[in-house]
Scaffold this motif. Structure first.
Motif, mmCIF file in Angstrom:
data_model
loop_
_atom_site.group_PDB
_atom_site.id
_atom_site.type_symbol
_atom_site.label_atom_id
_atom_site.label_comp_id
_atom_site.label_asym_id
_atom_site.label_seq_id
_atom_site.Cartn_x
_atom_site.Cartn_y
_atom_site.Cartn_z
ATOM 1 N N HIS A 144 13.119 59.475 33.382
ATOM 2 C CA HIS A 144 14.329 59.031 32.850
ATOM 3 C C HIS A 144 14.249 57.775 32.460
ATOM 4 N N GLY A 145 13.022 58.396 30.659
ATOM 5 C CA GLY A 145 13.551 56.849 30.005
ATOM 6 C C GLY A 145 14.314 57.053 28.703
ATOM 7 N N TRP A 146 15.128 58.493 29.128
ATOM 8 C CA TRP A 146 15.560 58.561 27.390
ATOM 9 C C TRP A 146 16.624 57.302 28.136
ATOM 10 N N LYS A 147 17.509 57.331 26.778
ATOM 11 C CA LYS A 147 19.058 56.197 26.793
ATOM 12 C C LYS A 147 20.008 56.216 26.318
ATOM 13 N N TYR A 148 21.328 56.689 26.732
ATOM 14 C CA TYR A 148 22.818 56.083 26.217
ATOM 15 C C TYR A 148 22.591 55.155 26.176
ATOM 16 N N LEU A 149 23.986 55.167 24.735
ATOM 17 C CA LEU A 149 24.279 53.875 23.516
ATOM 18 C C LEU A 149 25.657 53.888 23.714
ATOM 19 N N ARG A 150 26.075 52.918 24.162
ATOM 20 C CA ARG A 150 28.159 53.510 23.197
ATOM 21 C C ARG A 150 28.288 51.509 23.022
ATOM 22 N N PHE A 151 29.118 51.389 22.482
ATOM 23 C CA PHE A 151 29.918 49.705 22.089
ATOM 24 C C PHE A 151 30.611 49.711 23.056
ATOM 25 N N GLY A 152 31.609 48.880 23.512
ATOM 26 C CA GLY A 152 32.345 48.770 24.153
ATOM 27 C C GLY A 152 33.467 48.090 23.906
ATOM 28 N N PRO A 153 34.498 47.752 24.611
ATOM 29 C CA PRO A 153 35.968 47.158 23.699
ATOM 30 C C PRO A 153 35.535 46.117 23.939
ATOM 31 N N ASP A 154 34.450 45.407 24.544
ATOM 32 C CA ASP A 154 34.166 43.797 24.168
ATOM 33 C C ASP A 154 32.962 43.512 22.808
ATOM 34 N N ASN A 155 32.714 44.665 22.065
ATOM 35 C CA ASN A 155 32.260 45.118 20.325
ATOM 36 C C ASN A 155 30.272 44.387 21.057
ATOM 37 N N LYS A 156 30.267 44.437 22.805
ATOM 38 C CA LYS A 156 28.735 44.588 23.452
ATOM 39 C C LYS A 156 28.255 46.045 23.168
ATOM 40 N N LEU A 157 27.330 45.731 22.650
ATOM 41 C CA LEU A 157 26.721 47.617 22.812
ATOM 42 C C LEU A 157 25.792 47.701 24.779
#
Length: 372
Positions: A144-157
């Motif tokens: 379960h080490g593979w990661k998902y990545l998205r920028f939120g509306p707050d510009n945080k990753l």
């Protein structure tokens, strides 16, 4: 020497993005897929081995992470005919680079143990720069080490760290958590815990509320526990793992005296072992109005169920801010005979309102469009 020169020339073409798709190879699979009336599914790019998470860059460039393959790709449809005609290798020999995100000209890639950034990538697709490591304190466990990545509306990753097991109570607080950090890697914080393994999340377009999928544990039977669609509201929330699954299933090994009422319940329960992962709320104008702000979820498919389930993209419909129904949107990757033709992973909305779907089994990216 002649053959070596030919091979070198071919490699140069590959990296320069001059290898074109041959989508006819997968037409037999496409013919098996079912979509609602008025929709059409086709191959957008067919030479993206192990294609996983997707991110949209400038000028319609689509970035794709992988898992076992270790590559990060970029594909482009330069003539806007609905078929990618250019492909680039951004990097190779990475450590399960599943997660990709794009912001202000930079591509962010989540490996198992770190997050890296490729600056000014749109101008250097054919000659990518060396990446900059922005965060290297992620655990190195591959389970379960593979990661998902998205920028939120707050510009945080935003990213998540899965549990390093099927079921356990890890001591390190970073495991089984959802976290966020600044684009430069600073300010890392954990915002939620008790999340076994999420590799898909998105923000509801109206209230900008964060929703995420979570895969239930294995070896409790064919029909329990469910996969989950969860809603995050406040920092510090706990979603139950490893003590409770769904909203009312205590874990037989770890529940002890913990009660399911202590934890945040899922807002929608998905059938056990569907492996719900990548998800997107639709915000485009191409699809009919009833699809606006509705949720597409890639259900990757079961691996340890007596009769396989999943292998589809589902539509979870919302009404008054709450999910109310779930139905197939794209199906057919699982045949009536139980043969698996493909495994959808992620969903990405394009500027024209069509959506893309990655398939890590076939190594292709599909395009779904609506024709009146």
């Amino acid at each position: 020497m002649f053959f070596k020169r030919i091979m070198l020339f071919g490699l140069l073409l590959f990296n320069a993005g001059l290898v074109f798709p041959q989508s006819g190879r997968y037409q037999d699979v496409v013919k098996q897929l079912q979509v609602p009336p008025g929709f059409r599914i086709s191959i957008f790019a067919d030479d993206v081995p192990n294609a996983r998470s997707l991110a949209l860059g400038d000028n319609g460039t689509v970035f794709a992470g992988t898992m076992q393959q270790g590559y990060v790709y970029a594909v482009q449809d330069s003539n806007r005919d609905g078929v990618a005609d250019k492909r680039y290798v951004i990097d190779r020999e990475l450590n399960m680079p599943n997660g990709v995100a794009y912001k202000n000209g930079a591509l962010y890639v989540a490996e198992v143990n770190r997050i890296i950034r490729f600056d000014n990538i749109s101008q250097h697709l054919d000659n990518p720069p060396r990446p900059v490591t922005i965060y290297d304190k992620l655990p190195s466990d591959q389970h379960h080490g593979w990661k998902y990545l998205r920028f939120g509306p707050d510009n945080k990753l935003y990213t998540a760290v899965g549990a390093p097991c099927n079921i356990c109570n890890p001591r390190e607080e970073m495991y089984a958590s959802l976290g966020r950090l600044n684009p430069d890697g600073s300010g890392a914080e954990i915002i939620a815990r008790g999340i076994r393994n999420t590799v898909g999340f998105d923000w509801e377009p109206v209230k900008k509320t964060l929703y995420f999928t979570d895969n239930g544990r294995d070896y409790m039977g064919d029909d329990i526990p469910p996969d989950e669609l969860n809603k995050w509201s406040v920092k510090g929330e706990h979603f139950g793992f490893p003590y409770c699954h769904g909203d009312d299933i205590p874990d037989p090994e770890f529940a002890g005296d913990r009660k399911c009422q202590e934890f945040t319940k899922p807002v929608w329960k998905i059938k056990a072992h569907m492996a719900a992962i990548g998800m997107r709320f639709y915000q485009g104008k191409q699809f009919p109005a009833e699809y606006k702000n509705q949720l597409f979820v890639a259900e990757h498919g079961s691996w340890n169920r007596s009769a396989p389930v999943g292998y589809r993209v589902a539509l979870i419909k919302f009404s008054q801010g709450k999910p109310v129904t779930e139905q197939p949107f794209v199906s057919g990757w699982l045949t009536k005979q139980g043969k698996v033709l493909g495994r959808p992973v992620d969903v990405l909305e394009m500027p024209d309102g069509s959506i893309l779907i990655s398939d890590d089994k076939l190594g292709v990216i599909y395009r779904v469009e609506y024709k009146k």
